[in-house]
Design a protein around this motif. Sequence first.
Motif, PDB file in Angstrom:
ATOM      1  N   CYS A  51      90.998 -24.770  44.956  1.00 26.37           N
ATOM      2  CA  CYS A  51      91.134 -23.396  45.455  1.00 26.37           C
ATOM      3  C   CYS A  51      92.027 -23.360  46.689  1.00 26.37           C
ATOM      4  CB  CYS A  51      89.761 -22.814  45.788  1.00 26.37           C
ATOM      5  SG  CYS A  51      88.816 -22.296  44.344  1.00 26.37           S
TER       6      CYS A  51
ATOM      7  N   ASP B 180      95.710 -23.997  45.478  1.00 28.61           N
ATOM      8  CA  ASP B 180      96.252 -22.854  44.744  1.00 28.61           C
ATOM      9  C   ASP B 180      96.354 -21.645  45.659  1.00 28.61           C
ATOM     10  OD1 ASP B 180      96.123 -24.601  42.700  1.00 28.61           O
ATOM     11  OD2 ASP B 180      94.638 -23.519  41.524  1.00 28.61           O
ATOM     12  N   GLY B 181      95.317 -21.434  46.448  1.00 32.25           N
ATOM     13  CA  GLY B 181      95.321 -20.286  47.350  1.00 32.25           C
ATOM     14  C   GLY B 181      96.476 -20.364  48.329  1.00 32.25           C
TER      15      GLY B 181
ATOM     16  N   ILE C 251      99.657 -19.314  46.733  1.00 33.82           N
ATOM     17  CA  ILE C 251      99.826 -17.860  46.689  1.00 33.82           C
ATOM     18  C   ILE C 251     100.207 -17.321  48.061  1.00 33.82           C
ATOM     19  CG2 ILE C 251      98.594 -15.673  46.464  1.00 33.82           C
ATOM     20  CD1 ILE C 251      97.175 -16.626  44.132  1.00 33.82           C
ATOM     21  N   GLN C 252      99.398 -17.670  49.043  1.00 37.22           N
ATOM     22  CA  GLN C 252      99.577 -17.064  50.362  1.00 37.22           C
ATOM     23  C   GLN C 252     100.899 -17.471  51.009  1.00 37.22           C
ATOM     24  OE1 GLN C 252      96.619 -16.046  52.790  1.00 37.22           O
ATOM     25  NE2 GLN C 252      95.175 -15.661  51.130  1.00 37.22           N
TER      26      GLN C 252
ATOM     27  N   LEU D  21      93.782 -25.358  58.906  1.00 34.62           N
ATOM     28  CA  LEU D  21      93.223 -25.342  57.557  1.00 34.62           C
ATOM     29  C   LEU D  21      92.632 -26.706  57.209  1.00 34.62           C
ATOM     30  CD1 LEU D  21      93.051 -23.217  55.339  1.00 34.62           C
ATOM     31  CD2 LEU D  21      95.150 -24.145  54.363  1.00 34.62           C
TER      32      LEU D  21
ATOM     33  N   LEU E  11      93.164 -17.146  56.822  1.00 28.60           N
ATOM     34  CA  LEU E  11      93.947 -17.921  55.861  1.00 28.60           C
ATOM     35  C   LEU E  11      93.038 -18.728  54.955  1.00 28.60           C
ATOM     36  CD1 LEU E  11      96.609 -19.221  54.818  1.00 28.60           C
ATOM     37  CD2 LEU E  11      96.394 -20.886  56.672  1.00 28.60           C
ATOM     38  N   PHE E  12      92.073 -19.364  55.571  1.00 32.46           N
ATOM     39  CA  PHE E  12      91.140 -20.209  54.818  1.00 32.46           C
ATOM     40  C   PHE E  12      90.389 -19.398  53.767  1.00 32.46           C
ATOM     41  CE2 PHE E  12      86.775 -21.948  54.527  1.00 32.46           C
ATOM     42  CZ  PHE E  12      87.059 -23.153  53.941  1.00 32.46           C
TER      43      PHE E  12
ATOM     44  N   GLY F 197      91.124 -16.489  52.597  1.00 28.29           N
ATOM     45  CA  GLY F 197      92.081 -15.971  51.619  1.00 28.29           C
ATOM     46  C   GLY F 197      92.443 -17.018  50.581  1.00 28.29           C
ATOM     47  N   CYS F 198      92.622 -18.240  51.047  1.00 26.93           N
ATOM     48  CA  CYS F 198      92.948 -19.314  50.099  1.00 26.93           C
ATOM     49  C   CYS F 198      91.829 -19.497  49.083  1.00 26.93           C
ATOM     50  CB  CYS F 198      93.199 -20.623  50.847  1.00 26.93           C
ATOM     51  SG  CYS F 198      94.825 -20.707  51.627  1.00 26.93           S
ATOM     52  N   ILE F 199      90.608 -19.504  49.584  1.00 26.06           N
ATOM     53  CA  ILE F 199      89.483 -19.681  48.661  1.00 26.06           C
ATOM     54  C   ILE F 199      89.457 -18.562  47.626  1.00 26.06           C
ATOM     55  CG2 ILE F 199      86.969 -19.723  48.488  1.00 26.06           C
ATOM     56  CD1 ILE F 199      87.976 -22.229  49.676  1.00 26.06           C
TER      57      ILE F 199
ATOM     58  N   ASP G 161      91.906 -16.433  46.651  1.00 20.81           N
ATOM     59  CA  ASP G 161      93.051 -16.479  45.744  1.00 20.81           C
ATOM     60  C   ASP G 161      92.967 -17.688  44.819  1.00 20.81           C
ATOM     61  OD1 ASP G 161      93.813 -14.341  47.206  1.00 20.81           O
ATOM     62  OD2 ASP G 161      95.600 -15.246  48.090  1.00 20.81           O
ATOM     63  N   GLY G 162      92.584 -18.793  45.392  1.00 18.93           N
ATOM     64  CA  GLY G 162      92.487 -20.008  44.593  1.00 18.93           C
ATOM     65  C   GLY G 162      91.474 -19.855  43.478  1.00 18.93           C
ATOM     66  N   LEU G 163      90.357 -19.223  43.806  1.00 20.55           N
ATOM     67  CA  LEU G 163      89.353 -19.025  42.761  1.00 20.55           C
ATOM     68  C   LEU G 163      89.881 -18.089  41.677  1.00 20.55           C
ATOM     69  CD1 LEU G 163      86.511 -19.835  41.993  1.00 20.55           C
ATOM     70  CD2 LEU G 163      85.696 -17.711  43.017  1.00 20.55           C
ATOM     71  N   ALA G 164      90.681 -17.121  42.098  1.00 19.12           N
ATOM     72  CA  ALA G 164      91.265 -16.220  41.100  1.00 19.12           C
ATOM     73  C   ALA G 164      92.124 -17.011  40.111  1.00 19.12           C
ATOM     74  CB  ALA G 164      92.115 -15.146  41.795  1.00 19.12           C
TER      75      ALA G 164
END
Lengths: 189, 189, 189, 189
Positions: free
Chosen positions: C153, C156-157, C160-161, C175, D149-150, D152-154, D156-159
Amino acid sequence: VPKVSEEHKQERRRQILEGARRAFAEYGYFSTNVGRLEKAIGLSRGAIFSYFPTKLELFLALAQDDKRALGETWLEHGFEGALRALTTDHRDRAGVYLDASRLLRSDPKLRERWSSIAPDVVQAIESRYRKQRQAGTIRNDVPLETVGLFLGCILDGLAIQSGAGYLRDVDVSGLVELVRAALAPPDAT
Amino acid sequence: VPKVSEEHKQERRRQILEGARRAFAEYGYFSTNVGRLEKAIGLSRGAIFSYFPTKLELFLALAQDDKRALGETWLEHGFEGALRALTTDHRDRAGVYLDASRLLRSDPKLRERWSSIAPDVVQAIESRYRKQRQAGTIRNDVPLETVGLFLGCILDGLAIQSGAGYLRDVDVSGLVELVRAALAPPDAT
Amino acid sequence: VPKVSEEHKQERRRQILEGARRAFAEYGYFSTNVGRLEKAIGLSRGAIFSYFPTKLELFLALAQDDKRALGETWLEHGFEGALRALTTDHRDRAGVYLDASRLLRSDPKLRERWSSIAPDVVQAIESRYRKQRQAGTIRNDVPLETVGLFLGCILDGLAIQSGAGYLRDVDVSGLVELVRAALAPPDAT
Amino acid sequence: VPKVSEEHKQERRRQILEGARRAFAEYGYFSTNVGRLEKAIGLSRGAIFSYFPTKLELFLALAQDDKRALGETWLEHGFEGALRALTTDHRDRAGVYLDASRLLRSDPKLRERWSSIAPDVVQAIESRYRKQRQAGTIRNDVPLETVGLFLGCILDGLAIQSGAGYLRDVDVSGLVELVRAALAPPDAT
DNA sequence: ACTGGCGGGACGTCCCGTTGAT
DNA sequence: ATCAACGGGACGTCCCGCCAGT
């Protein structure tokens, strides 16, 4: 000084024409792309296009050969022989011939070119029928031109029908008999 | 609620088929690109391909119509009528027919599809000749199948030759006379 | 005899992949039309599609390379290295990766193909974390799978970001610290 | 005087958005053609394009709704709730979200537009974490931005990962625990 | 309000013939 | 003499959005 002999070149030319005939007969002119030609011929683009400038020229050379060959078969083995050849050895030629006919419809320049192929053979055939007509072997109450049209229709028509696929065993003998009857002098009982 | 009436759609469909026939007849199937279809039909790609999914389907619909139309002409006006039609009104049809024959050679699936077109008309024609044969109007010493082959050859052959261009005034009457003679019973003096 | 050396072909292949990556990263898979590919690569359609049969195959080859490259970076420079690479050198790769993820959602066959890429690298990464878990370097009160999900996650996240554009200077160090804290054994004071 | 009530229009709008979400989620933005939209929505082109001027605008309206909805879920049910929603009810939203992310990469104008969506919700979430940070509920040795950021990454990553297909039963609880540990104050024993 | 026929641009791919390399 | 990489044009089809028609 040529690197390869003239014979080699002639041999290559024949190889290309033969392979091309198979390809053109199987796929038709337009669906025969250069890749298929390469595969059927066993040479690469470069080699093929060094013998024939374009795909069309290669095809026309082939059709030209075929027209002459069919005419010579007609001269040598008679109309029946030509018919039989169409359904046997010349089967691939019939495919090429059909494609050529189609191309001719659209392009007047090609038509002109086509009609100037093997004039000697064409004239020999014509003169034979003219003699037969004068000798009374075939009827003379229809113009010679019409006889030619008739025989041409039979030939071309057989080319189409033999390729349709549902004619495995074409009754050429019967067809020949009908043609004979059509051309027999009226008083021949 | 449909936007346009059913009649309008039928009219459009006819418009597309008519235009397409002109284009296909003039250029042949493969050389008829979509731009030429648009021009000949007078509609845009969007319109054309909302009626027929692909160029091939449009062509086949056309060929199908033509096969039936020629058969019906044969039934209504006899073989002579069919021959004459080929050289006059149906001239464009002959071009389409020729292309179809060529496509059929290469594709067994198309062949099957083709043979299932207008079976009623085909059978009606067959049964007519069967009756004539039994009635003694035409000779019965050759199989009916061979008669069919013969007539088919004449038709197809004329389609080819009439398109070749060097036949402006085809002597259909003479041709018909030859066909008559071919099929006449042997004892008909 | 091939026209060009094997090295030349490999070089060309690399050239194509590199250009394609730039194009795909900038425009996305679907908005990258062949014209853009030509421009970004510096070769013509003919050349490009003689190395890769379709645009999709070119893209997949690229994505495949990237998946392996990211995995190897992970192995060589650790998770932090992989994260940093995503925001620096591999930035274009991230774009490709994102497109690939989206394509995978819709197509099961692609998913299967994707999962069979670089299995050795994937397994090497897995086994490393398994060992760390057994050694107590990372917490063992959550399943290894969940650790993988978590790290995936983050990766991948970040992909995206980092592409969203509003993240110029991503605080990768922060991070990484958060990730470290997440995985630290509970009793590590 | 409007022919239909305002409620009807709102209802239609909702119908369009819902159907469009299904289509976009299943096929992705670019592979969702208008035909698929029509089928998924149950209305025709004309109706759809009278509510949204283009396909892109329809998609953006959808993505906008989704961004707000996910934010509100976050506010209402916490980060864990948002995560769970992503793998259950909001699964289709995840697909749309991913496409949106990809579109954003390429188009700065879209990026600007995207960042101006639901600013109230975004600010509410930010302020909540700011308070938690000040209250010592979450660690304050990393910048608030990095926390964002963290998380958000989780998300988006899960998406991404939830759509990959090989994640049937995602261990959200485990993921949440890792996130909790990541954000816990260092001295929390 | 809603339908769907239609225009016309753009797309990925194919394919011919050239050319430079062997 | 032969090969295959390559350029670049053309093709059939797709597809969006408009608007005439109901």
